[in-house]
Design a protein around this motif. Structure first.
Motif, PDB file in Angstrom:
ATOM      1  N   TYR A   1      78.043 -21.004  34.828  1.00 47.61           N
ATOM      2  CA  TYR A   1      77.238 -20.520  35.947  1.00 47.61           C
ATOM      3  C   TYR A   1      75.831 -21.107  35.899  1.00 47.61           C
ATOM      4  O   TYR A   1      74.887 -20.414  35.570  1.00 47.61           O
TER       5      TYR A   1
ATOM      6  N   VAL B   1      57.936 -16.521  23.253  1.00 46.54           N
ATOM      7  CA  VAL B   1      57.071 -17.667  22.938  1.00 46.54           C
ATOM      8  C   VAL B   1      55.626 -17.408  23.370  1.00 46.54           C
ATOM      9  O   VAL B   1      54.695 -17.508  22.563  1.00 46.54           O
TER      10      VAL B   1
ATOM     11  N   VAL C   1      65.579 -23.801  27.158  1.00 47.46           N
ATOM     12  CA  VAL C   1      66.238 -22.779  27.987  1.00 47.46           C
ATOM     13  C   VAL C   1      66.229 -23.200  29.449  1.00 47.46           C
ATOM     14  O   VAL C   1      67.180 -22.922  30.183  1.00 47.46           O
ATOM     15  N   LEU C   2      65.160 -23.894  29.857  1.00 46.26           N
ATOM     16  CA  LEU C   2      65.143 -24.379  31.240  1.00 46.26           C
ATOM     17  C   LEU C   2      66.200 -25.469  31.429  1.00 46.26           C
ATOM     18  O   LEU C   2      66.892 -25.514  32.444  1.00 46.26           O
TER      19      LEU C   2
ATOM     20  N   PHE D   1      76.540 -11.782  34.204  1.00 49.71           N
ATOM     21  CA  PHE D   1      76.363 -12.939  33.337  1.00 49.71           C
ATOM     22  C   PHE D   1      75.207 -13.809  33.818  1.00 49.71           C
ATOM     23  O   PHE D   1      74.349 -14.213  33.023  1.00 49.71           O
ATOM     24  N   LYS D   2      75.162 -14.060  35.134  1.00 47.99           N
ATOM     25  CA  LYS D   2      74.100 -14.916  35.657  1.00 47.99           C
ATOM     26  C   LYS D   2      72.726 -14.291  35.430  1.00 47.99           C
ATOM     27  O   LYS D   2      71.794 -14.960  35.012  1.00 47.99           O
TER      28      LYS D   2
ATOM     29  N   GLY E   1      58.392 -23.366  19.456  1.00 47.15           N
ATOM     30  CA  GLY E   1      58.294 -22.538  20.659  1.00 47.15           C
ATOM     31  C   GLY E   1      58.370 -23.382  21.921  1.00 47.15           C
ATOM     32  O   GLY E   1      59.054 -23.029  22.890  1.00 47.15           O
TER      33      GLY E   1
ATOM     34  N   TYR F   1      69.678 -24.050  31.951  1.00 45.39           N
ATOM     35  CA  TYR F   1      70.000 -23.470  33.254  1.00 45.39           C
ATOM     36  C   TYR F   1      69.856 -24.427  34.419  1.00 45.39           C
ATOM     37  O   TYR F   1      70.456 -24.240  35.453  1.00 45.39           O
TER      38      TYR F   1
ATOM     39  N   LEU G   1      67.469 -26.040  21.748  1.00 41.46           N
ATOM     40  CA  LEU G   1      67.114 -24.624  21.612  1.00 41.46           C
ATOM     41  C   LEU G   1      67.262 -24.184  20.159  1.00 41.46           C
ATOM     42  O   LEU G   1      66.362 -23.580  19.577  1.00 41.46           O
ATOM     43  N   HIS G   2      68.392 -24.533  19.565  1.00 38.13           N
ATOM     44  CA  HIS G   2      68.609 -24.146  18.168  1.00 38.13           C
ATOM     45  C   HIS G   2      67.605 -24.826  17.245  1.00 38.13           C
ATOM     46  O   HIS G   2      67.100 -24.209  16.310  1.00 38.13           O
TER      47      HIS G   2
ATOM     48  N   ILE H   1      60.905 -17.411  27.076  1.00 37.81           N
ATOM     49  CA  ILE H   1      59.637 -18.087  27.346  1.00 37.81           C
ATOM     50  C   ILE H   1      58.472 -17.106  27.374  1.00 37.81           C
ATOM     51  O   ILE H   1      57.518 -17.226  26.610  1.00 37.81           O
TER      52      ILE H   1
ATOM     53  N   MET I   1      61.843 -24.415  22.489  1.00 40.20           N
ATOM     54  CA  MET I   1      62.644 -23.309  23.021  1.00 40.20           C
ATOM     55  C   MET I   1      62.430 -23.153  24.521  1.00 40.20           C
ATOM     56  O   MET I   1      63.372 -22.963  25.280  1.00 40.20           O
ATOM     57  N   CYS I   2      61.171 -23.222  24.950  1.00 42.25           N
ATOM     58  CA  CYS I   2      60.867 -23.074  26.382  1.00 42.25           C
ATOM     59  C   CYS I   2      61.542 -24.175  27.190  1.00 42.25           C
ATOM     60  O   CYS I   2      62.174 -23.914  28.215  1.00 42.25           O
TER      61      CYS I   2
ATOM     62  N   ARG J   1      78.505 -26.044  31.912  1.00 39.93           N
ATOM     63  CA  ARG J   1      78.138 -24.629  32.058  1.00 39.93           C
ATOM     64  C   ARG J   1      78.983 -23.968  33.131  1.00 39.93           C
ATOM     65  O   ARG J   1      79.297 -24.577  34.141  1.00 39.93           O
TER      66      ARG J   1
ATOM     67  N   ALA K   1      66.464 -16.511  29.567  1.00 39.33           N
ATOM     68  CA  ALA K   1      65.563 -17.672  29.579  1.00 39.33           C
ATOM     69  C   ALA K   1      64.120 -17.219  29.790  1.00 39.33           C
ATOM     70  O   ALA K   1      63.206 -17.647  29.077  1.00 39.33           O
TER      71      ALA K   1
ATOM     72  N   VAL L   1      72.219 -22.637  37.341  1.00 40.99           N
ATOM     73  CA  VAL L   1      71.391 -22.298  38.495  1.00 40.99           C
ATOM     74  C   VAL L   1      71.599 -23.357  39.576  1.00 40.99           C
ATOM     75  O   VAL L   1      71.731 -23.061  40.756  1.00 40.99           O
TER      76      VAL L   1
END
Lengths: 347, 429
Positions: free
Chosen positions: B414, A269, B384-385, A253-254, B377, B388, B155-156, A265, B380-381, B412, A261, B416
């Motif tokens: 999991y 993108v 996503v960061l 999952f991780k 775009g 996490y 993101l959406h 990117i 989105m970038c 969340r 991600a 980072v």
């Protein structure tokens, strides 16, 4: 110049063997549970990585001279050979970091087995070795960002596939489950493709397309059946080992999360921005784009299903495995079978 | 209506649409004119369509499977997918605004002996820049990374903007083509046979292909072009594969090239006369004075050995030499790089070079949606960061009688980076 390329090719091929030796140590570690064996495996794996990295640098320097000193365009990831070996190198690197950070040696045997096989595979099928000139469309500073991030994401997906596959093999008990079908068939298809490509090169077969297709599909069916029938016996191979299975599923999952991600990117993108600049269309449903989209959607489905706890772990692992099969097709299948704008990576 | 919207926003519906989109994308990626022509001889297909005709291809064209991405079915699926995402994104907004709200003493399930005071816990959170809220029973809630709550929504939204940009391009943009020889100019382009006015003129000055040293691989295709607007030359620049020309929202990309006999061609002649070498460029079908003689290139062949050739392989010209009095001294096919002697003169000629025989293909595009796509775009970038790295976490606690009771909520599973880990280490101390 050619001497350096030869040296790099030798380093790469030997790193494959070194990775397989590391795999051997890790396998013994799984059986005898002696930490020394895992440490030796890691050390050998690092040596393999250093050899491969040196080859990468050599090729980098050679192409740096070819592209007249534009460092961002000199990255050697412009054809099938270079991208596969970059993939193997990233996989080894991620695994090494993972083991050092997490102090978990259970996956070493599998990660280095894949890195080693990929390296020996590119050597065996004789994919193009020489440094190639960049075609006009690739002469862009986006090359580094788009291609390297895409392959880093593929490497993340590969690690998730390893852990998912192990999870499914070890937890399998019922031959009538969806997850059992998934892993035996995915493994069957992958084995068939590797064996087919090696056979085709080794025997230098110039087969008729139809015969080649029949051979490939029958290999797929045969191997899937073999895995299906003997799948529960494969499970016994891991009987004596101490693998923390529940942990594997969360590792999948991780890695999918991080890979997703990076893929969003770098793959989608950045790829769109580059496409807009060089082809004039940020999206043109070129086969590579379509398959990248399919890959992205499959992993998006995985993340949604997993995040909202709708699925069992078997279901999630099965989808992670299917996701990687789609990833392989996006990477190799599209290059070898479908033609389109992204036709840089043929053999 | 509400029930329909509810169904469209459901995970089940989204999954169904996703699977259909994936299947259609899969078909679209493997079907092409070539693949249709390859499988039309297969047994199953030949039962329905005669393999000696193009009926199967016509069928594929008519049903749209050859260009599946522009069919109404596929566009409808994309629309439903977008709609489903809009609904599910709207559903995420209330939580994003409110966040966790655990200010009730009964929900503090975890408990631990604790030597310090409430103030020290508060100052710990303040030092680490958590924001604090106080409930009525003396329960505190500390929150970190509140922005992380918006990650999925952003993101959406990014994906929705990409879709919106695609729609804008589809409705208000065009994607045409202009093929020009050096020296040629145009003020319109063609999109599927339809003429579109540019509002200015594009003039092609030259087209060059450069090769890598000692190699046949192409290094660059370059068109040098000038924009003429309102009778004035406003801009002259090179168009390369990765360097398009932009003017008034219209973008010109280097997309193709080809060879063709055309009226702006020039033929380079090396002429030996009066003991000296001369270089002369002759146009097609126009007389040129050379000393006391008149030279005309009356015709060109792509290949002297193959009349059906469509590319220059061993070209030849029909060269005619006439003297002052109008007497025809010479008229014959002259192959490339071969010396010919002109009778009754001391001249030796060689047809040694070809100029302006290539046309450059520019794809010409206007897409007002691109900016929207780029913004999507970028979102989105970033998002996503955010997802996490910014794990929205809320820690509710109360300190009483030497014990701390607390509750930890994380958005969340999991992440980072796990901001709550610092709190756990603090508790251990």
């Amino acid at each position: 110049m050619e001497n350096y390329i030869d040296l790099a090719a030798k380093l790469i091929a030997s790193s494959g063997i070194v990775y397989l030796i590391a795999t051997l140590f890790y396998s013994f570690y799984l059986v005898f549970k002696k930490n020394m064996l895992a440490k030796a495996g890691l050390l050998i794996g690092i040596v393999g990585f250093i050899m491969q990295f040196s080859a990468f640098i050599i090729r980098f320097v050679v192409s740096y001279e070819r592209v007249e000193g534009r460092i961002l365009r000199a990255v050697p990831i412009t054809n099938l050979y270079e991208s596969l070996f970059f993939f193997a190198m990233m996989l080894a690197l991620f695994y090494i970091i993972f083991e050092i950070v997490k102090k978990n040696s259970a996956l070493g045997a599998f990660a280095f087995a894949i890195s080693g096989s990929v390296v020996l595979f590119i050597d065996a099928i004789g994919a193009h070795h020489g440094a190639t000139n960049l075609v006009p469309a690739l002469q862009s500073n986006w090359l580094l960002a788009h291609v390297s991030l895409s392959f880093i994401a593929y490497a993340c997906f590969a690690i998730s596939a390893i852990t998912s596959l192990l999870y499914l093999i070890i937890t399998s008990s019922d031959k009538m489950r969806f997850s059992y079908f998934t892993w035996t068939i995915v493994l069957g298809i992958s084995t068939a493709i590797v064996i087919f490509l090696i056979l085709k090169t080794a025997l230098d077969l110039n087969m008729d397309m139809t015969i080649a297709n029949v051979l490939l599909y029958s290999l797929m069916v045969v191997f899937s059946i073999i895995y299906y029938v003997f799948g529960l016996k494969i499970k016994n191979v891991f009987a004596g080992t101490t693998l923390d299975i529940d942990n594997f599923e969360s590792i999948s999952f991780k890695f999918i999360g991080v890979g997703f991600a990076i893929f969003t990117i770098g793959g989608l993108v950045f790829g769109s921005i580059w496409a807009e600049q060089s082809w004039g269309r940020w999206w043109s449903w070129d086969p590579k784009e379509t398959w990248a989209f399919i890959t992205w959607m499959v992993y998006a489905v995985y993340l949604h299903g997993r995040l909202y706890g709708r699925w069992t772990k078997e279901m999630a692992s099965s989808l992670a495995l299917i996701g990687f099969l789609v990833t392989i097709f996006t990477f190799l299948g599209v290059n070898l079978l479908l033609s389109g704008l992204h036709s840089y990576g043929s053999m | 209506m509400k029930a329909v919207l509810h169904y469209i926003g459901s995970a089940k519906f989204a999954f169904l649409i996703t699977v259909l989109i994936l299947i259609m994308s899969f078909i679209g990626s493997i079907v092409s004119i070539d693949s249709i022509n390859n499988i039309k001889h297969s047994f199953l297909i030949s039962l329905i369509f005669d393999p000696n005709t193009n009926h199967f291809l016509d069928f594929a064209m008519k049903t749209g499977i050859i260009d599946i991405y522009r069919t109404p079915y596929f566009l409808t699926l994309l629309f439903l997918f977008t709609l489903s995402m809009v609904i599910c994104t709207i559903r995420l907004i209330p939580f994003a605004i409110k966040g966790f709200n655990v200010l009730n003493e009964n929900s503090l399930k975890q408990e631990k002996e604790f030597g310090s005071s409430e103030e020290s816990v508060i100052s710990f959170f303040k030092k680490n820049r958590w924001s604090l809220k106080e409930g009525k029973d003396g329960v505190y809630m500390a929150e970190k990374h509140k922005a992380g709550r918006y990650g999925v929504i952003i993101l959406h939204t990014g994906i929705l903007l990409v879709m919106a940009g695609a729609l804008m391009g589809y409705l208000f943009g065009f994607n045409g083509f202009a093929g020009l020889f050096p020296g040629g100019m145009t003020n319109y382009i063609e999109e599927n046979g339809k003429k579109i006015n540019l509002g200015f003129t594009l003039k092609v000055n030259s087209f060059d292909i450069t090769y890598y040293e000692n190699s046949h691989s192409v290094k660059a295709y370059t068109t040098n072009a000038t924009i003429v607007d309102g009778g004035k030359e406003v801009l002259t620049t090179d168009i390369d594969v990765n360097h398009p020309l932009k003017y008034k929202g219209i973008v010109f990309y280097q997309s193709s090239y080809g060879e063709q006999i055309n009226s702006s061609m020039k033929f380079g002649m090396l002429i030996y006369a009066n003991g000296k070498y001369h270089q002369e460029y002759l146009p097609l079908a126009r007389p040129v004075q050379f000393g006391d003689y008149v030279l005309i290139v009356k015709n060109v062949l792509y290949d002297i050995d193959n009349p059906n050739a469509e590319k220059f392989i061993r070209p030849a010209i029909l060269l005619s030499v006439v003297d002052k009095g109008g007497k025809k001294l010479y008229e014959e096919m002259v192959p490339f790089r071969q010396d010919v002697t002109i009778p009754e003169t001391d001249m030796i000629m060689q047809f040694g070079a070809l100029q302006n025989y290539m046309w450059t293909g520019l794809s010409v595009k206007k897409n007002p949606g691109t900016v929207v796509v780029y913004i999507g775009g970028i979102l989105m970038c970033i998002s996503v960061l955010m997802i996490y790295f910014l794990d929205y976490t809320a820690v509710s606690f109360i300190v009483r009688d030497g014990r701390i009771r607390y509750n930890v909520r994380q958005q969340r599973k999991y992440p980072v980076v796990r901001p709550v880990n610092k709190f756990y280490t603090y508790l251990e101390k």
